[in-house]
Scaffold this motif. Structure first.
Motif, PDB file in Angstrom:
ATOM      1  N   ALA A   1       0.820  -1.224   0.000  1.00 61.94           N
ATOM      2  CA  ALA A   1       0.000   0.000   0.000  1.00 61.94           C
ATOM      3  C   ALA A   1       0.847   1.264   0.000  1.00 61.94           C
ATOM      4  CB  ALA A   1      -0.942   0.000   1.201  1.00 61.94           C
ATOM      5  N   LYS A   2       1.868   1.288   0.842  1.00 62.62           N
ATOM      6  CA  LYS A   2       2.695   2.497   0.926  1.00 62.62           C
ATOM      7  C   LYS A   2       3.383   2.777  -0.406  1.00 62.62           C
ATOM      8  CE  LYS A   2       6.130   4.849   3.707  1.00 62.62           C
ATOM      9  NZ  LYS A   2       6.964   4.795   4.908  1.00 62.62           N
ATOM     10  N   ALA A   3       3.924   1.748  -1.022  1.00 59.42           N
ATOM     11  CA  ALA A   3       4.595   1.927  -2.318  1.00 59.42           C
ATOM     12  C   ALA A   3       3.601   2.372  -3.380  1.00 59.42           C
ATOM     13  CB  ALA A   3       5.281   0.632  -2.739  1.00 59.42           C
ATOM     14  N   GLU A   4       2.405   1.792  -3.380  1.00 61.22           N
ATOM     15  CA  GLU A   4       1.390   2.161  -4.371  1.00 61.22           C
ATOM     16  C   GLU A   4       0.961   3.620  -4.192  1.00 61.22           C
ATOM     17  OE1 GLU A   4      -0.019   0.528  -7.055  1.00 61.22           O
ATOM     18  OE2 GLU A   4       1.627  -0.868  -6.708  1.00 61.22           O
ATOM     19  N   LEU A   5       0.709   4.013  -2.963  1.00 66.14           N
ATOM     20  CA  LEU A   5       0.278   5.392  -2.715  1.00 66.14           C
ATOM     21  C   LEU A   5       1.412   6.380  -2.963  1.00 66.14           C
ATOM     22  CD1 LEU A   5      -1.953   4.884   0.434  1.00 66.14           C
ATOM     23  CD2 LEU A   5      -2.708   5.420  -1.890  1.00 66.14           C
ATOM     24  N   SER A   6       2.627   5.949  -2.722  1.00 70.20           N
ATOM     25  CA  SER A   6       3.780   6.827  -2.945  1.00 70.20           C
ATOM     26  C   SER A   6       3.952   7.197  -4.412  1.00 70.20           C
ATOM     27  CB  SER A   6       5.056   6.172  -2.417  1.00 70.20           C
ATOM     28  OG  SER A   6       4.997   6.084  -1.013  1.00 70.20           O
ATOM     29  N   LYS A   7       3.424   6.390  -5.296  1.00 75.07           N
ATOM     30  CA  LYS A   7       3.490   6.699  -6.730  1.00 75.07           C
ATOM     31  C   LYS A   7       2.793   8.017  -7.051  1.00 75.07           C
ATOM     32  CE  LYS A   7       3.594   1.891  -8.236  1.00 75.07           C
ATOM     33  NZ  LYS A   7       2.836   0.841  -8.935  1.00 75.07           N
ATOM     34  N   TRP A   8       1.884   8.431  -6.183  1.00 76.75           N
ATOM     35  CA  TRP A   8       1.120   9.663  -6.406  1.00 76.75           C
ATOM     36  C   TRP A   8       1.835  10.876  -5.842  1.00 76.75           C
ATOM     37  CZ3 TRP A   8      -2.854   9.678  -9.664  1.00 76.75           C
ATOM     38  CH2 TRP A   8      -3.377   8.434 -10.014  1.00 76.75           C
ATOM     39  N   GLN A   9       3.044  10.693  -5.336  1.00 74.85           N
ATOM     40  CA  GLN A   9       3.876  11.780  -4.816  1.00 74.85           C
ATOM     41  C   GLN A   9       3.142  12.621  -3.772  1.00 74.85           C
ATOM     42  OE1 GLN A   9       5.253  13.823  -8.325  1.00 74.85           O
ATOM     43  NE2 GLN A   9       6.639  12.163  -8.854  1.00 74.85           N
ATOM     44  N   LEU A  10       2.522  11.930  -2.834  1.00 68.02           N
ATOM     45  CA  LEU A  10       1.822  12.595  -1.746  1.00 68.02           C
ATOM     46  C   LEU A  10       2.825  13.107  -0.725  1.00 68.02           C
ATOM     47  CD1 LEU A  10      -0.814   9.777  -1.191  1.00 68.02           C
ATOM     48  CD2 LEU A  10      -1.113  11.857  -2.551  1.00 68.02           C
ATOM     49  N   ASP A  11       2.470  14.185  -0.051  1.00 71.62           N
ATOM     50  CA  ASP A  11       3.373  14.620   1.014  1.00 71.62           C
ATOM     51  C   ASP A  11       3.295  13.606   2.152  1.00 71.62           C
ATOM     52  OD1 ASP A  11       1.463  15.538   3.180  1.00 71.62           O
ATOM     53  OD2 ASP A  11       0.860  16.952   1.620  1.00 71.62           O
ATOM     54  N   ASP A  12       4.324  13.584   2.978  1.00 71.44           N
ATOM     55  CA  ASP A  12       4.452  12.560   4.016  1.00 71.44           C
ATOM     56  C   ASP A  12       3.271  12.533   4.985  1.00 71.44           C
ATOM     57  OD1 ASP A  12       6.862  11.778   2.925  1.00 71.44           O
ATOM     58  OD2 ASP A  12       8.071  12.923   4.347  1.00 71.44           O
ATOM     59  N   LYS A  13       2.772  13.691   5.336  1.00 64.11           N
ATOM     60  CA  LYS A  13       1.653  13.759   6.291  1.00 64.11           C
ATOM     61  C   LYS A  13       0.383  13.141   5.700  1.00 64.11           C
ATOM     62  CE  LYS A  13      -0.968  16.854   9.220  1.00 64.11           C
ATOM     63  NZ  LYS A  13      -1.205  18.211   9.667  1.00 64.11           N
ATOM     64  N   LEU A  14       0.081  13.457   4.453  1.00 67.56           N
ATOM     65  CA  LEU A  14      -1.102  12.900   3.809  1.00 67.56           C
ATOM     66  C   LEU A  14      -0.950  11.391   3.630  1.00 67.56           C
ATOM     67  CD1 LEU A  14      -3.859  13.183   2.516  1.00 67.56           C
ATOM     68  CD2 LEU A  14      -2.730  13.836   0.382  1.00 67.56           C
ATOM     69  N   LEU A  15       0.209  10.951   3.215  1.00 68.26           N
ATOM     70  CA  LEU A  15       0.455   9.515   3.065  1.00 68.26           C
ATOM     71  C   LEU A  15       0.243   8.797   4.392  1.00 68.26           C
ATOM     72  CD1 LEU A  15       1.384   7.055   1.449  1.00 68.26           C
ATOM     73  CD2 LEU A  15       3.740   7.732   1.935  1.00 68.26           C
ATOM     74  N   ALA A  16       0.773   9.352   5.458  1.00 66.64           N
ATOM     75  CA  ALA A  16       0.609   8.746   6.780  1.00 66.64           C
ATOM     76  C   ALA A  16      -0.862   8.682   7.185  1.00 66.64           C
ATOM     77  CB  ALA A  16       1.415   9.517   7.820  1.00 66.64           C
ATOM     78  N   GLU A  17      -1.619   9.734   6.888  1.00 62.90           N
ATOM     79  CA  GLU A  17      -3.046   9.753   7.221  1.00 62.90           C
ATOM     80  C   GLU A  17      -3.815   8.695   6.422  1.00 62.90           C
ATOM     81  OE1 GLU A  17      -5.247  11.753   9.529  1.00 62.90           O
ATOM     82  OE2 GLU A  17      -3.246  11.287  10.274  1.00 62.90           O
ATOM     83  N   LEU A  18      -3.510   8.574   5.147  1.00 59.63           N
ATOM     84  CA  LEU A  18      -4.192   7.565   4.328  1.00 59.63           C
ATOM     85  C   LEU A  18      -3.877   6.163   4.838  1.00 59.63           C
ATOM     86  CD1 LEU A  18      -3.757   9.073   0.756  1.00 59.63           C
ATOM     87  CD2 LEU A  18      -5.854   8.971   2.127  1.00 59.63           C
ATOM     88  N   LEU A  19      -2.639   5.905   5.190  1.00 59.43           N
ATOM     89  CA  LEU A  19      -2.279   4.589   5.724  1.00 59.43           C
ATOM     90  C   LEU A  19      -2.977   4.334   7.059  1.00 59.43           C
ATOM     91  CD1 LEU A  19       1.509   4.531   4.801  1.00 59.43           C
ATOM     92  CD2 LEU A  19      -0.335   3.219   3.714  1.00 59.43           C
ATOM     93  N   ARG A  20      -3.063   5.362   7.888  1.00 57.39           N
ATOM     94  CA  ARG A  20      -3.782   5.233   9.166  1.00 57.39           C
ATOM     95  C   ARG A  20      -5.252   4.919   8.919  1.00 57.39           C
ATOM     96  NH1 ARG A  20      -6.264   8.493  13.151  1.00 57.39           N
ATOM     97  NH2 ARG A  20      -6.167  10.375  11.881  1.00 57.39           N
ATOM     98  N   GLY A  21      -5.834   5.575   7.920  1.00 54.23           N
ATOM     99  CA  GLY A  21      -7.231   5.311   7.571  1.00 54.23           C
ATOM    100  C   GLY A  21      -7.442   3.908   7.047  1.00 54.23           C
ATOM    101  N   LEU A  22      -6.508   3.427   6.243  1.00 52.99           N
ATOM    102  CA  LEU A  22      -6.618   2.051   5.735  1.00 52.99           C
ATOM    103  C   LEU A  22      -6.535   1.045   6.878  1.00 52.99           C
ATOM    104  CD1 LEU A  22      -4.494   2.384   2.483  1.00 52.99           C
ATOM    105  CD2 LEU A  22      -6.979   2.064   2.641  1.00 52.99           C
ATOM    106  N   ARG A  23      -5.672   1.317   7.845  1.00 54.14           N
ATOM    107  CA  ARG A  23      -5.597   0.440   9.030  1.00 54.14           C
ATOM    108  C   ARG A  23      -6.917   0.474   9.792  1.00 54.14           C
ATOM    109  NH1 ARG A  23      -0.624   3.209   9.524  1.00 54.14           N
ATOM    110  NH2 ARG A  23       1.015   1.972   8.559  1.00 54.14           N
ATOM    111  N   ALA A  24      -7.485   1.672   9.922  1.00 56.56           N
ATOM    112  CA  ALA A  24      -8.768   1.813  10.620  1.00 56.56           C
ATOM    113  C   ALA A  24      -9.890   1.095   9.871  1.00 56.56           C
ATOM    114  CB  ALA A  24      -9.112   3.294  10.793  1.00 56.56           C
ATOM    115  N   ALA A  25      -9.714   0.935   8.561  1.00 56.70           N
ATOM    116  CA  ALA A  25     -10.707   0.229   7.745  1.00 56.70           C
ATOM    117  C   ALA A  25     -10.546  -1.293   7.852  1.00 56.70           C
ATOM    118  CB  ALA A  25     -10.593   0.655   6.290  1.00 56.70           C
ATOM    119  N   GLY A  26      -9.513  -1.721   8.548  1.00 51.35           N
ATOM    120  CA  GLY A  26      -9.317  -3.149   8.752  1.00 51.35           C
ATOM    121  C   GLY A  26      -8.282  -3.788   7.843  1.00 51.35           C
ATOM    122  N   LEU A  27      -7.555  -2.968   7.088  1.00 50.02           N
ATOM    123  CA  LEU A  27      -6.513  -3.515   6.222  1.00 50.02           C
ATOM    124  C   LEU A  27      -5.183  -3.518   6.974  1.00 50.02           C
ATOM    125  CD1 LEU A  27      -7.437  -1.713   2.909  1.00 50.02           C
ATOM    126  CD2 LEU A  27      -7.669  -4.150   3.386  1.00 50.02           C
TER     127      LEU A  27
END
Length: 90
Positions: free
Chosen positions: A61-87
């Motif tokens: 997931a991190k590598a896939e989302l990193s392809k979109w050149q997100l800033d570190d804070k947004l990437l961290a939030e999306l990963l936190r949300g995915l964890r909260a979604a049960g992934l």
């Protein structure tokens, strides 16, 4: 983006308006924003769709989302949300 501003419910409402069922990023964004908004019903449905489309997504997931050149804070939030979604994302 509403996620950066902490407005998770607004972000989720915007994600749910996107009608692009074949674009695999949409369920990722829905799962993440729903997870962050505490909407487990929506988050779990989106997480199931992610597993259906790309069963190995959680492992990269991190590598896939990193392809979109997100800033570190947004990437961290999306990963936190995915964890909260049960992934189990790394």
């Amino acid at each position: 983006m509403d996620i950066r501003e902490g407005r998770m419910n607004d972000a989720l409402q915007e994600m749910l308006k996107i009608d692009m069922p074949k674009w695999s990023l949409i369920p990722v964004l829905v799962a993440a924003t729903a997870g962050l908004a505490g909407r487990q019903d929506v988050a779990q449905r989106a997480a199931a769709r992610i597993r259906e489309i790309n069963p190995t997504f959680p492992q990269h997931a991190k590598a896939e989302l990193s392809k979109w050149q997100l800033d570190d804070k947004l990437l961290a939030e999306l990963l936190r949300g995915l964890r909260a979604a049960g992934l189990d994302v790394e």
